[in-house]
Design an enzyme around this catalytic site. Structure first.
Site, PDB file in Angstrom:
ATOM      1  N   LYS A 150      30.625  44.524  48.464  1.00 47.38           N
ATOM      2  CA  LYS A 150      29.598  43.703  47.811  1.00 47.38           C
ATOM      3  C   LYS A 150      29.531  42.340  48.505  1.00 47.38           C
ATOM      4  O   LYS A 150      30.564  41.720  48.752  1.00 47.38           O
ATOM      5  CB  LYS A 150      29.986  43.510  46.337  1.00 47.38           C
TER       6      LYS A 150
ATOM      7  N   LYS B  67      41.190  34.839  34.286  1.00 52.66           N
ATOM      8  CA  LYS B  67      41.995  33.681  34.721  1.00 52.66           C
ATOM      9  C   LYS B  67      43.426  33.837  34.227  1.00 52.66           C
ATOM     10  O   LYS B  67      44.381  33.658  34.984  1.00 52.66           O
ATOM     11  CB  LYS B  67      41.434  32.364  34.146  1.00 52.66           C
TER      12      LYS B  67
ATOM     13  N   LYS C  23      30.265  35.248  47.957  1.00 45.81           N
ATOM     14  CA  LYS C  23      30.821  34.083  48.671  1.00 45.81           C
ATOM     15  C   LYS C  23      32.342  34.131  48.669  1.00 45.81           C
ATOM     16  O   LYS C  23      32.966  33.648  49.597  1.00 45.81           O
ATOM     17  CB  LYS C  23      30.272  32.765  48.141  1.00 45.81           C
TER      18      LYS C  23
END
Ligand code: ADP
Ligand code: TRP
Length: 311
Positions: free
Chosen positions: A190, A111, A193
């Site tokens: 891969k 992050k 979502k």
């Protein structure tokens, strides 16, 4: 017998990558082993701020596991927020772990590297996960490779507590199944979502068909690699050989065969899933929550005494 503990973040609609990579291996482990399976709703709160979505995902993903055949004789299935001892122990562990160690956490570092502001919950996420695991004297934590570091943190937290207050927590071991292959998505990367390349696990036949038809194929060769890589999950290579021989070069026919095979595979689970109501899920989680709470509160009574808050 070794005790298992694993958790899943309620993240909404699951895809077949989640099924072969996480759900199926976990369901299989609980055939011969005992332990706990937790819906990590407080972990999800570090990133999900939509209350209706969090509640819905917790119900839906619990249904997914039940439909996939989780053995409730061997697994206590419960929701993290129903056992307040998790957040309580997390606080105690937070008071033992140096900031410098948490700064090495992958989820937090990623992050920061992306310039996204991280909340304090994301920063201390590993200590909540350590609390999940340590509360139940867990031996084995079945997880994906991405969670390896978190289990190391749990061992570190156990050591720090034991050194400070005397032997209390078992040091858990991760179980990472190397044989579990990465399931490719409709674009060959891969399946994830975040890449929007998924085939939904409990989608309708139409949704499955739409996703399969969008599988990217190159125009060279007789066998579309991206179709075959997914097809192999549903049928053996020996069963597939004649299908691919007969339909050499006909990508549309091969995709239709794949739709058929995915649908046939999912259909019994879908039927089972439709028979499970939201009320059933709530009752199962309530029952599991009471069982988990009994174990966790006994452990916390000892912890409270050891740290000096039980007068
Ligand atoms: P996503 O990448 O779609 O966000 P998650 O990170 O929520 O999926 O993954 C949940 C679980 O499913 C993890 O244990 C992860 O290892 C497994 N998983 C996700 N995608 C795949 C995949 N393509 N192949 C195998 N396992 C997967
Ligand atoms: N952090 C895990 C994930 O994102 C979920 C999780 C929470 C977990 N607590 C756990 C997994 C305890 C194993 C053990 O997938």
């Amino acid at each position: 017998m070794k005790r298992l503990f694993t958790g899943l973040q309620p993240s909404g609609q699951l895809h077949i990558g989640n099924y072969f990579g996480a759900i199926k291996p976990n369901v299989d482990l609980f055939v011969d082993n005992e332990g706990l399976m937790m819906v990590a709703d407080y972990h999800a709160l570090t990133s999900l701020k939509d209350s209706a979505a969090l509640a819905k995902n917790s119900i839906e993903n619990t249904k997914d596991y039940l439909a996939a055949g989780l053995n409730l004789e061997h697994a206590i299935l419960f929701k993290q927020s129903d056992v307040s001892e998790h957040t309580e122990l997390a606080w105690i562990l937070d008071c033992l772990v140096p900031i410098s160690l948490l700064e090495l956490g992958h989820a937090y570092k990623d992050k920061v590297a992306k310039g996204v502001e991280a909340n304090a919950g994301l920063f201390t996420y590993p200590m909540l996960m350590a609390a999940d695991i340590l509360l139940y004297d867990t031996d084995i934590v079945p997880v994906g490779e991405d969670q390896r570091q978190h289990v190391e943190y749990a061992r570190e937290a156990a050591k720090k507590f034991n050194n400070a207050y005397g032997e209390t927590f078992k040091e858990p071991q991760e179980k990472i199944d190397k044989a579990v292959a990465v399931v490719p998505g409709t674009d060959g990367q891969k399946m994830s979502k975040s890449y929007k390349n998924t085939i939904p696990l409990f989608g309708s036949r139409d949704e499955i068909a739409k996703a399969v038809m969008s599988i990217v194929t190159d125009s060279t060769g007789d066998k579309p690699a991206n179709v075959y890589a997914i097809h192999k999950l549903f049928k053996s290579e020996a069963e597939l050989a004649p299908v691919y021989e007969q339909n050499k070069g006909s990508y549309k026919a091969l995709k239709e065969a794949l739709i058929e095979d995915i649908d046939a595979f999912i259909s019994p689970m879908r039927t089972r899933r439709e028979a499970i109501s939201d009320e059933d899920v709530k009752a199962i989680l309530k029952d599991g929550g009471a069982k988990a709470k009994a174990l966790a509160s006994a452990k916390m009574a000892d912890v409270r005494k050891k740290v000096g808050v039980a007068l």
